[in-house]
Write a protein that holds these residues in place. Structure first.
Motif, PDB file in Angstrom:
ATOM      1  N   ASN A 215       0.842  -1.191   0.000  1.00  0.00           N
ATOM      2  CA  ASN A 215       0.000   0.000   0.000  1.00  0.00           C
ATOM      3  C   ASN A 215       0.878   1.241   0.000  1.00  0.00           C
ATOM      4  O   ASN A 215       2.024   1.213   0.443  1.00  0.00           O
TER       5      ASN A 215
ATOM      6  N   TYR B 234      -3.194   4.371  -1.975  1.00  0.00           N
ATOM      7  CA  TYR B 234      -3.199   3.731  -3.291  1.00  0.00           C
ATOM      8  C   TYR B 234      -2.813   2.275  -3.102  1.00  0.00           C
ATOM      9  O   TYR B 234      -1.777   1.967  -2.483  1.00  0.00           O
ATOM     10  N   LEU B 235      -3.642   1.388  -3.604  1.00  0.00           N
ATOM     11  CA  LEU B 235      -3.351  -0.040  -3.496  1.00  0.00           C
ATOM     12  C   LEU B 235      -2.281  -0.400  -4.520  1.00  0.00           C
ATOM     13  O   LEU B 235      -2.569  -0.576  -5.709  1.00  0.00           O
TER      14      LEU B 235
ATOM     15  N   GLU C 158      -2.356  -3.287  -7.169  1.00  0.00           N
ATOM     16  CA  GLU C 158      -3.084  -3.254  -8.440  1.00  0.00           C
ATOM     17  C   GLU C 158      -2.155  -3.057  -9.626  1.00  0.00           C
ATOM     18  O   GLU C 158      -2.511  -3.410 -10.751  1.00  0.00           O
ATOM     19  N   THR C 159      -0.976  -2.477  -9.414  1.00  0.00           N
ATOM     20  CA  THR C 159      -0.033  -2.263 -10.517  1.00  0.00           C
ATOM     21  C   THR C 159       1.244  -3.095 -10.370  1.00  0.00           C
ATOM     22  O   THR C 159       1.907  -3.373 -11.370  1.00  0.00           O
TER      23      THR C 159
ATOM     24  N   GLY D 210       0.266  -5.805 -12.597  1.00  0.00           N
ATOM     25  CA  GLY D 210      -0.809  -6.448 -11.855  1.00  0.00           C
ATOM     26  C   GLY D 210      -0.886  -7.951 -12.001  1.00  0.00           C
ATOM     27  O   GLY D 210      -1.927  -8.546 -11.709  1.00  0.00           O
TER      28      GLY D 210
END
Length: 352
Positions: free
Chosen positions: A87, A96-97, A100-101, A145
């Motif tokens: 995170n 922002y997680l 995810e990227t 991801g």
């Protein structure tokens, strides 16, 4: 023409001595040769410096407004990927997680022999201009991801994370610790040993060395927290029209082992990368002296060398006179006829 030469001679800052008033010697010839050799050497060095240029370092206030940039990460953590939570949280409390990227690839945990393990990263040097220009190959991670083989004992985390251009914190923790999660990692399964291949800010240049590159930590403490504090300075390298706009950072670090109270740790174990941006910019640029300035500098150096050589030679002669006497000094000098005494001798011989 003769009158013009006389007028020019009056402006001569270093009037010449007539040849009949000079004498030659081996010491004087050797002094002349040494002065000429030093002069040619200096000319050669100055010409090389003029052609090669010089590197200019400047610090300026960074007046460029940036809203975002990326953090490039390539590291290995000694825990399965499904146990980890990544995170980003900045000073504005925006989250922002990063998962995810970022890419998560299960693998075995290894420590490369060339990595700096369990040592403070205090031997990092700022890359010079030549090194940057040789290693300025920009790249991007080809996937984003992805999650592969998550059941492996270690997790390879790599990718680029878009973040706001403000003070923030990127961290890797275990699920169920620090954030509410449906799954909870057992405390005995925690292992935040890690090795870092790449950690940089801005455009991804994989061959440029950064303070955290090729470093790592090994531990047997499950409740340990590693904290890295980075001060980021935008840096611009420029040579012959080629520009590399990147970021450098200084680093401090510490770690802390939490205690267990009521079957819960007193803090959050994990790996924390805390970063802040300095309001200055470093510009490293290759420059060359203007040609007129180069010629003036060269003439000044050569003229000063000739004057210094003359002073040193006269000082050397005086030292010899004091130590060895005037006869020793005069015996090596060229004998010239002329002058009042010689004319009187000749007249006396002719009268006889």
């Amino acid at each position: 023409m003769d009158s013009f030469a006389k007028k020019v001679r009056t402006f001569d800052a270093f009037p010449k001595v007539d040849s009949q008033h000079t004498v030659r010697s081996q010491r004087g010839g050797f002094s002349t040769l040494m002065t000429a050799f030093c002069g040619l050497l200096i000319v050669w060095v100055e010409i090389g410096g003029f052609l090669g240029g010089y590197v200019d370092h400047q610090f300026i206030v960074d007046n460029e407004i940036k809203s975002s940039l990326v953090i490039n990460v390539d590291m290995l953590v000694a825990m399965p990927c499904e146990f980890l939570h990544t995170n980003v949280e900045d000073i504005t409390k925006d989250r922002y997680l990063a998962g995810e990227t970022l890419n998560f690839q299960g693998t075995n945990f290894i420590t490369p022999p060339t990595f700096n393990i369990n040592n403070i990263n205090d031997k990092h040097d700022t890359p010079d201009l030549d090194e940057i220009m040789q290693d300025s190959l920009r790249a991007e991670f080809s996937v984003s991801g992805a999650r592969i083989n998550e059941g492996a004992p270690a997790c390879h985390i790599f990718g680029s994370i878009p973040v706001s251009h403000v003070k923030g914190d990127f961290h890797i923790t275990a699920k169920g610790l620090g954030y509410s999660d449906r799954s909870h990692v057992p405390l005995e399964a925690l292992n935040f040993s890690h090795v870092i291949q790449e950690f940089s800010f801005g455009d991804f240049y994989p061959f440029i060395n950064n303070p955290l590159d090729a470093s790592g930590k090994l531990t047997e403490e499950p409740l340990i927290s590693y904290s890295y504090f980075a001060k980021v300075v935008p840096t611009l390298y420029q040579r012959l029209g080629l520009v590399v706009d990147t970021n450098q950072y200084s680093l401090t670090e510490n770690n802390h082992v939490f205690k267990l109270e009521h079957k819960r740790p007193t803090g959050i174990p994990g790996i924390f990368f805390k970063y802040d941006f300095e309001p200055i910019k470093l510009i490293i640029i290759e420059r060359r002296l203007p040609f007129i300035q180069f010629v003036a500098r060269l003439a000044t150096i050569v003229g000063g060398l000739l004057i210094l050589g003359g002073y040193l030679f006269r000082m050397y002669e005086k030292i010899l006179v004091v130590l060895l006497g005037k006869k020793y000094v005069d015996k090596d000098r060229e004998k010239k006829s002329g002058g009042i005494l010689d004319n009187d001798v000749k007249q006396k011989i002719n009268s006889d």
